[in-house]
Design a protein around this motif. Structure first.
Motif, PDB file in Angstrom:
ATOM      1  N   SER A 143     -58.072 -45.906 121.910  1.00 42.16           N
ATOM      2  CA  SER A 143     -56.759 -45.416 121.493  1.00 42.16           C
ATOM      3  C   SER A 143     -55.621 -46.026 122.296  1.00 42.16           C
ATOM      4  N   LEU A 144     -55.931 -46.685 123.411  1.00 42.21           N
ATOM      5  CA  LEU A 144     -54.886 -47.209 124.291  1.00 42.21           C
ATOM      6  C   LEU A 144     -54.882 -48.736 124.366  1.00 42.21           C
ATOM      7  N   LEU A 145     -55.565 -49.389 123.427  1.00 43.09           N
ATOM      8  CA  LEU A 145     -55.650 -50.852 123.470  1.00 43.09           C
ATOM      9  C   LEU A 145     -54.449 -51.544 122.836  1.00 43.09           C
ATOM     10  N   GLY A 146     -53.543 -50.782 122.262  1.00 45.74           N
ATOM     11  CA  GLY A 146     -52.466 -51.387 121.481  1.00 45.74           C
ATOM     12  C   GLY A 146     -51.450 -52.176 122.261  1.00 45.74           C
ATOM     13  N   PHE A 147     -51.484 -52.118 123.605  1.00 43.60           N
ATOM     14  CA  PHE A 147     -50.529 -52.926 124.364  1.00 43.60           C
ATOM     15  C   PHE A 147     -50.699 -54.404 124.068  1.00 43.60           C
ATOM     16  N   ARG A 148     -51.885 -54.782 123.588  1.00 45.18           N
ATOM     17  CA  ARG A 148     -52.133 -56.199 123.313  1.00 45.18           C
ATOM     18  C   ARG A 148     -51.360 -56.696 122.104  1.00 45.18           C
ATOM     19  N   GLN A 149     -50.842 -55.795 121.266  1.00 41.84           N
ATOM     20  CA  GLN A 149     -50.071 -56.248 120.111  1.00 41.84           C
ATOM     21  C   GLN A 149     -48.848 -57.057 120.547  1.00 41.84           C
ATOM     22  N   ALA A 150     -48.232 -56.631 121.641  1.00 40.12           N
ATOM     23  CA  ALA A 150     -47.060 -57.358 122.144  1.00 40.12           C
ATOM     24  C   ALA A 150     -47.426 -58.778 122.542  1.00 40.12           C
ATOM     25  N   LEU A 151     -48.675 -58.990 122.938  1.00 36.36           N
ATOM     26  CA  LEU A 151     -49.132 -60.319 123.311  1.00 36.36           C
ATOM     27  C   LEU A 151     -49.565 -61.118 122.087  1.00 36.36           C
ATOM     28  N   ASP A 152     -50.299 -60.464 121.181  1.00 33.85           N
ATOM     29  CA  ASP A 152     -50.828 -61.175 120.015  1.00 33.85           C
ATOM     30  C   ASP A 152     -49.740 -61.611 119.044  1.00 33.85           C
ATOM     31  N   TYR A 153     -48.614 -60.898 119.022  1.00 31.07           N
ATOM     32  CA  TYR A 153     -47.498 -61.275 118.151  1.00 31.07           C
ATOM     33  C   TYR A 153     -46.396 -61.986 118.940  1.00 31.07           C
ATOM     34  N   GLY A 154     -46.721 -62.460 120.151  1.00 29.58           N
ATOM     35  CA  GLY A 154     -45.714 -63.043 121.028  1.00 29.58           C
ATOM     36  C   GLY A 154     -45.013 -64.258 120.451  1.00 29.58           C
TER      37      GLY A 154
ATOM     38  N   ILE B 298     -54.138 -63.468 123.882  1.00 30.81           N
ATOM     39  CA  ILE B 298     -55.247 -63.112 124.764  1.00 30.81           C
ATOM     40  C   ILE B 298     -56.407 -64.081 124.589  1.00 30.81           C
ATOM     41  N   VAL B 299     -56.628 -64.542 123.380  1.00 29.54           N
ATOM     42  CA  VAL B 299     -57.668 -65.545 123.140  1.00 29.54           C
ATOM     43  C   VAL B 299     -57.275 -66.875 123.769  1.00 29.54           C
ATOM     44  N   ARG B 300     -56.043 -67.255 123.644  1.00 31.89           N
ATOM     45  CA  ARG B 300     -55.636 -68.615 124.004  1.00 31.89           C
ATOM     46  C   ARG B 300     -55.507 -68.837 125.503  1.00 31.89           C
ATOM     47  N   TYR B 301     -55.243 -67.795 126.272  1.00 28.46           N
ATOM     48  CA  TYR B 301     -55.087 -67.974 127.717  1.00 28.46           C
ATOM     49  C   TYR B 301     -56.372 -68.485 128.369  1.00 28.46           C
ATOM     50  N   THR B 302     -57.530 -68.035 127.887  1.00 28.84           N
ATOM     51  CA  THR B 302     -58.801 -68.443 128.492  1.00 28.84           C
ATOM     52  C   THR B 302     -58.994 -69.952 128.408  1.00 28.84           C
ATOM     53  N   TYR B 303     -58.600 -70.553 127.295  1.00 25.95           N
ATOM     54  CA  TYR B 303     -58.729 -71.997 127.137  1.00 25.95           C
ATOM     55  C   TYR B 303     -57.885 -72.744 128.166  1.00 25.95           C
TER      56      TYR B 303
ATOM     57  N   TYR C  43     -51.319 -59.516 132.458  1.00 25.74           N
ATOM     58  CA  TYR C  43     -50.852 -59.992 131.159  1.00 25.74           C
ATOM     59  C   TYR C  43     -49.335 -59.918 131.031  1.00 25.74           C
ATOM     60  N   ALA C  44     -48.688 -59.064 131.820  1.00 28.42           N
ATOM     61  CA  ALA C  44     -47.229 -59.004 131.768  1.00 28.42           C
ATOM     62  C   ALA C  44     -46.632 -60.335 132.212  1.00 28.42           C
ATOM     63  N   GLU C  45     -47.195 -60.926 133.276  1.00 22.86           N
ATOM     64  CA  GLU C  45     -46.703 -62.235 133.712  1.00 22.86           C
ATOM     65  C   GLU C  45     -47.092 -63.325 132.724  1.00 22.86           C
ATOM     66  N   LEU C  46     -48.340 -63.307 132.267  1.00 24.37           N
ATOM     67  CA  LEU C  46     -48.786 -64.335 131.333  1.00 24.37           C
ATOM     68  C   LEU C  46     -48.008 -64.264 130.024  1.00 24.37           C
ATOM     69  N   GLY C  47     -47.753 -63.031 129.547  1.00 20.90           N
ATOM     70  CA  GLY C  47     -47.036 -62.874 128.292  1.00 20.90           C
ATOM     71  C   GLY C  47     -45.597 -63.327 128.366  1.00 20.90           C
ATOM     72  N   SER C  48     -44.951 -63.131 129.518  1.00 23.81           N
ATOM     73  CA  SER C  48     -43.565 -63.602 129.671  1.00 23.81           C
ATOM     74  C   SER C  48     -43.517 -65.103 129.911  1.00 23.81           C
ATOM     75  N   MET C  49     -44.567 -65.637 130.510  1.00 25.06           N
ATOM     76  CA  MET C  49     -44.639 -67.065 130.817  1.00 25.06           C
ATOM     77  C   MET C  49     -44.953 -67.900 129.577  1.00 25.06           C
ATOM     78  N   LEU C  50     -45.950 -67.452 128.805  1.00 27.19           N
ATOM     79  CA  LEU C  50     -46.385 -68.186 127.614  1.00 27.19           C
ATOM     80  C   LEU C  50     -46.601 -67.213 126.472  1.00 27.19           C
ATOM     81  N   PRO C  51     -45.532 -66.770 125.825  1.00 26.49           N
ATOM     82  CA  PRO C  51     -45.694 -65.888 124.668  1.00 26.49           C
ATOM     83  C   PRO C  51     -46.225 -66.681 123.472  1.00 26.49           C
ATOM     84  N   ARG C  52     -47.404 -66.316 123.000  1.00 23.14           N
ATOM     85  CA  ARG C  52     -48.034 -67.049 121.908  1.00 23.14           C
ATOM     86  C   ARG C  52     -48.752 -66.070 120.987  1.00 23.14           C
ATOM     87  N   SER C  53     -48.815 -66.381 119.709  1.00 19.45           N
ATOM     88  CA  SER C  53     -49.608 -65.569 118.796  1.00 19.45           C
ATOM     89  C   SER C  53     -51.088 -65.792 119.082  1.00 19.45           C
TER      90      SER C  53
END
Length: 627
Positions: A229-240, A87-92, A74-84
C-alpha cells in the motif's frame, strides 16, 4: 553477421524525447497518492490485524519510516536524472546490463501484477455485496475469483485500464486528480465515523496490544499489504520524464506521496480495530489469526459500517461500495502505466526489442502497454485472490529498491559533474541503511513468498541471453540459444520437483525435495548458468557479469536464511527472531559493499556525462531548469 547494438552519443540522454512533459507537481503527487490509496485501504487493515492484532498500528508507522529510508537515495537520483521507468534504468547506469536485466525483470513483474490485484479487489468487494454476480467462491477459506464470471470480469477491467493509459499521460493525470480527491475524502470520512463507535477493549482485552508477539509486526509489514500500500512513491520516479520541472517536482512528489498515505492508513487501522464486532464476524473474541477467513474478509469496512446498525453509517457503507470500485480502479490504471514505462525502460537499454520504445501520437509507449496488459491478465490464473497475490507483489517490488542504496555511491563516483538539486548528506551512512532496509522487508515476507519471487526472477535469465546477449555480441547465437534452453528446462524441472513454488497452500507439495537438496541444486544451476555465460562472453560481457555477482549472492544467500529463520516453515527455526533478521543484515551489508566496489562507469553513464561536458555543466543545468 550478428546485429550489434550501438549506443550512439546522446541516445540514452535523449531517449525520452518522444515523451510529453505535460504533468504538473500536483498531478505527479496525486499519481503517487492514488497509486497507494487503492485496494490497500479496503483490505490491508484486516490482513494486518490478522497478522499482528492491534499492533498493526505500529506496523504502518514502522513501514512509513522504512519506505522513507529507501526513498532517501531515490530522492537524489530522481532529481539528478528524472527519467520514465527510472527505477529500472538506474541499475544499468551503475552495474551494467546483466544486473539491470535482473532488477528490471523483477520490477516489471511486480508492476504488471498490480493492475490484476486491483481488479481482484473491485470484484471481491462487489462479489461479496452482491453474491448473485457469482464473482467469488471459497477456496481454503479465502475468497477467490470464479471462472468464468470473476476472471472474465477482471480481464474486462484490465482492458479499461488499457484504454485510459493509451490516450496519454495528460488524460491519465487529469482524470486521476479528481479520483484522488475522492479517494482521500471517503477514507477520511470512514475513519471519522468509525471513531464514533470505537470499542477501546479491542486494543487490549483479547491478548493485549500485541497478542501474537513482536515478530508478526514485521511479517505484517511485508505480507499483509502494508508495504504494497505504500509503494506508490515510485510513481514520481517512473513518470519523471513526463513532468514539468522534474528536478524540483520529482523529489517533492516522492516525499508527499509517502507522508499522506502513511497518516491516512494509520488512522484507518485504528478505526478498523476499534470497529471489530467479533460476533458479526463469526469469530470468538481474540481470534485475530482467523480474520482473513471471517465473514468480513470480502469487505472489511463495508461490514464494519453495516454492523453498527446506524442509518448514517449504512449510507456511508453504500458510498464505500462505490469506492470499492473507484479506488482500486484508479490504482490499477496508474500501475498499468508504470508497467508500460518499465518495459519502455528495458527497451531503452535494448534488453527487449526497440519496438517497446514506440510511442503513439499521445506520447505513450503503446507496444509496452499492450504487453503489460496481456501479461497482467495471466496473473488471474495462479493467484485469483487479493490475499494470495499481495505478498508476491510486495517482495518483488521492494527487492528492486536495493538499487537506490547501492547505486547512489557509484553515481557519486562516476558522475560527479551532473547537477543534483537534492543532495543526500552522509551518503556513506544512509545508503547502506537504505539497502539493508529493503532486503529486510523482503526477508520478512516469509520463505514461501521469497521462494516464488526468486524463482520468478531467475526465469528471466534465458530471455536476457536469447535477445541481449547475442544481439550485443557478447556470445554467438548458437551457444546463447543452447544455454538458455537448457537452463529453462532445468529450471522448470527444479521448480516442479522441488515442490516449494506455486503451491496453493503456501507450503510444499507432497513428494517434493527436502529444502537442503532443493537449495543446493537450485543455487548450483543458477551459478553454473552465470559461469557459463561469463566463459562464453567477450570482455564486455564479462565486465557486466562480474558487476552482478553481488546480486546473485544476495538472492541465493537470502533463501536459506529465510528458510531457517522465524518467517520460514520450521516450527522451531534455528534462526529464531531476532537472529535470522541479524543474519540477513549481515548478508545485506556484505552484498552492499561488494556492490558499491564493483559498480563501474557504464557506457550509458559515459553517454550522459558526455552530453553535460559538451554543453558545459552550467548550460546543462539551465536547460534542465527550463524543462
Amino acid at each position: 553477421m550478428t546485429e550489434q547494438i550501438t549506443q550512439g552519443r546522446g541516445r540514452f540522454e535523449h531517449a525520452d524525447a518522444g515523451l510529453k512533459q505535460s504533468m504538473s507537481f500536483t498531478q505527479l503527487l496525486f499519481l503517487g497518492v492514488s497509486a497507494q490509496v487503492g485496494s490497500g485501504w479496503l483490505f490491508a487493515v484486516l490482513a494486518a490485524a490478522g497478522f499482528a492484532g492491534p499492533a498493526a498500528l505500529l506496523a504502518w508507522l514502522i513501514a512509513g519510516i522504512l519506505i522513507g529510508l529507501i526513498a532517501l537515495s531515490y530522492a537524489e537520483l530522481g532529481s539528478m536524472l528524472p527519467r520514465s521507468g527510472a527505477i529500472v534504468r538506474y541499475t544499468y547506469l551503475t552495474h551494467g546490463s546483466f544486473a539491470g536485466w535482473i532488477i528490471g525483470w523483477a520490477y516489471w513483474l511486480s508492476a504488471v501484477s498490480i493492475p490484476p490485484i486491483e481488479a481482484e479487489a473491485v470484484l471481491t468487494y462487489l462479489g461479496g455485496a452482491y453474491p448473485q454476480t457469482h464473482f467469488l467462491h471459497k477456496q481454503q477459506g479465502v475468497d477467490v475469483l470464479t471462472w468464468p464470471n470473476g476472471i472474465v470480469a477482471g480481464i474486462i477491467l484490465m482492458l479499461f485500464f488499457f484504454a485510459l493509459n493509451f490516450y496519454g499521460a495528460k488524460l491519465l493525470s487529469e482524470s486521476n486528480r479528481w479520483v484522488t480527491l475522492w479517494k482521500i475524502l471517503l477514507p477520511t470520512a470512514t475513519f471519522c465515523f468509525l471513531f464514533a463507535i470505537l470499542n477501546a477493549s479491542n486494543f487490549h482485552a483479547y491478548g493485549g496490544f500485541a497478542p501474537r508477539g513482536v515478530q508478526p509486526i514485521f511479517h505484517a509489514i511485508a505480507s499483509a499489504g502494508i508495504i504494497f500500500s505504500l509503494l506508490g512513491f515510485r510513481q514520481a520516479l517512473d513518470y519523471g520524464g513526463e513532468v514539468r520541472n522534474p528536478q524540483r517536482n520529482v523529489p517533492m512528489a516522492t516525499w508527499g506521496s509517502i507522508v499522506i498515505p502513511v497518516v491516512l492508513y494509520t488512522l484507518l487501522q485504528v478505526a478498523f480495530v476499534g470497529a471489530i464486532n467479533w460476533s458479526d464476524m463469526g469469530l470468538k473474541p481474540g481470534q485475530w489469526d482467523l480474520l482473513q477467513t471471517s465473514k468480513w474478509a470480502d469487505g472489511p469496512f463495508f461490514h464494519a459500517l453495516d454492523s453498527a446498525g446506524i442509518a448514517a453509517l449504512a449510507a456511508l457503507g453504500t458510498l464505500l461500495l462505490i469506492d470499492a470500485a473507484v479506488s482500486p480502479l484508479a490504482t490499477g490504471w496508474v500501475y498499468l502505466g508504470t508497467g508500460a514505462r518499465t518495459a519502455y525502460g528495458l527497451g531503452v537499454h535494448r534488453n527487449v526489442p526497440p519496438i517497446f520504445q514506440a510511442n503513439n501520437r499521445f506520447g505513450i509507449p503503446w507496444v509496452a502497454l499492450i504487453v503489460s496488459t496481456v501479461v497482467g491478465c495471466v496473473f488471474f490464473v495462479p493467484a485469483p485472490s487479493w490475499y494470495q497475490l499481495v505478498g508476491f507483489i510486495s517482495a518483488a517490488a521492494v527487492l528492486t529498491y536495493v538499487m537506490g542504496g547501492v547505486g547512489l555511491p557509484v553515481m557519486r563516483r562516476t558522475a560527479p559533474q551532473i547537477p543534483r538539486p537534492f543532495r543526500l548528506k552522509a551518503v556513506g551512512f544512509w545508503s547502506p541503511i537504505s539497502f539493508v532496509v529493503a532486503m529486510l522487508i523482503v526477508y520478512w515476507a516469509g520463505f514461501s513468498t521469497l521462494a516464488n519471487v526468486i524463482t520468478a526472477t531467475f526465469i528471466g535469465l534465458p530471455l536476457f541471453v536469447w535477445y541481449y546477449g547475442w544481439k550485443r555480441g557478447w556470445l554467438s547465437p548458437v551457444p546463447a540459444t543452447i544455454l538458455g534452453v537448457v537452463f529453462l528446462g532445468v529450471w522448470a524441472y527444479i521448480a516442479y520437483a522441488g515442490g516449494w513454488v506455486l503451491t496453493s497452500s503456501g507450503g510444499q507439495r507432497s513428494g517434493g525435495w527436502s529444502f537442503g537438496v532443493y537449495d543446493i541444486v537450485f543455487s548450483a544451476v543458477v551459478l553454473a548458468f552465470c559461469l557459463l555465460l561469463r566463459w562464453l562472453s567477450n570482455a564486455e560481457g564479462r565486465q557486466h557479469i562480474d558487476a552482478t555477482w553481488w546480486l546473485i549472492f544476495l538472492l541465493l544467500a537470502t533463501l536459506p536464511a529465510s528458510y531457517f529463520g522465524y518467517y520460514g516453515p520450521l516450527k522451531n527455526p534455528p534462526l529464531g527472531f531476532p537472529w535470522g533478521t541479524l543474519v540477513e543484515i549481515g548478508i545485506g551489508l556484505i552484498a552492499y559493499y561488494w556492490g558499491v566496489r564493483v559498480g563501474f562507469n557504464t557506457e550509458e553513464m559515459q553517454d550522459i556525462c558526455a552530453s553535460y561536458e559538451e554543453g558545459g555543466t552550467e548550460a546543462a543545468a539551465a536547460k534542465l531548469a527550463d524543462e
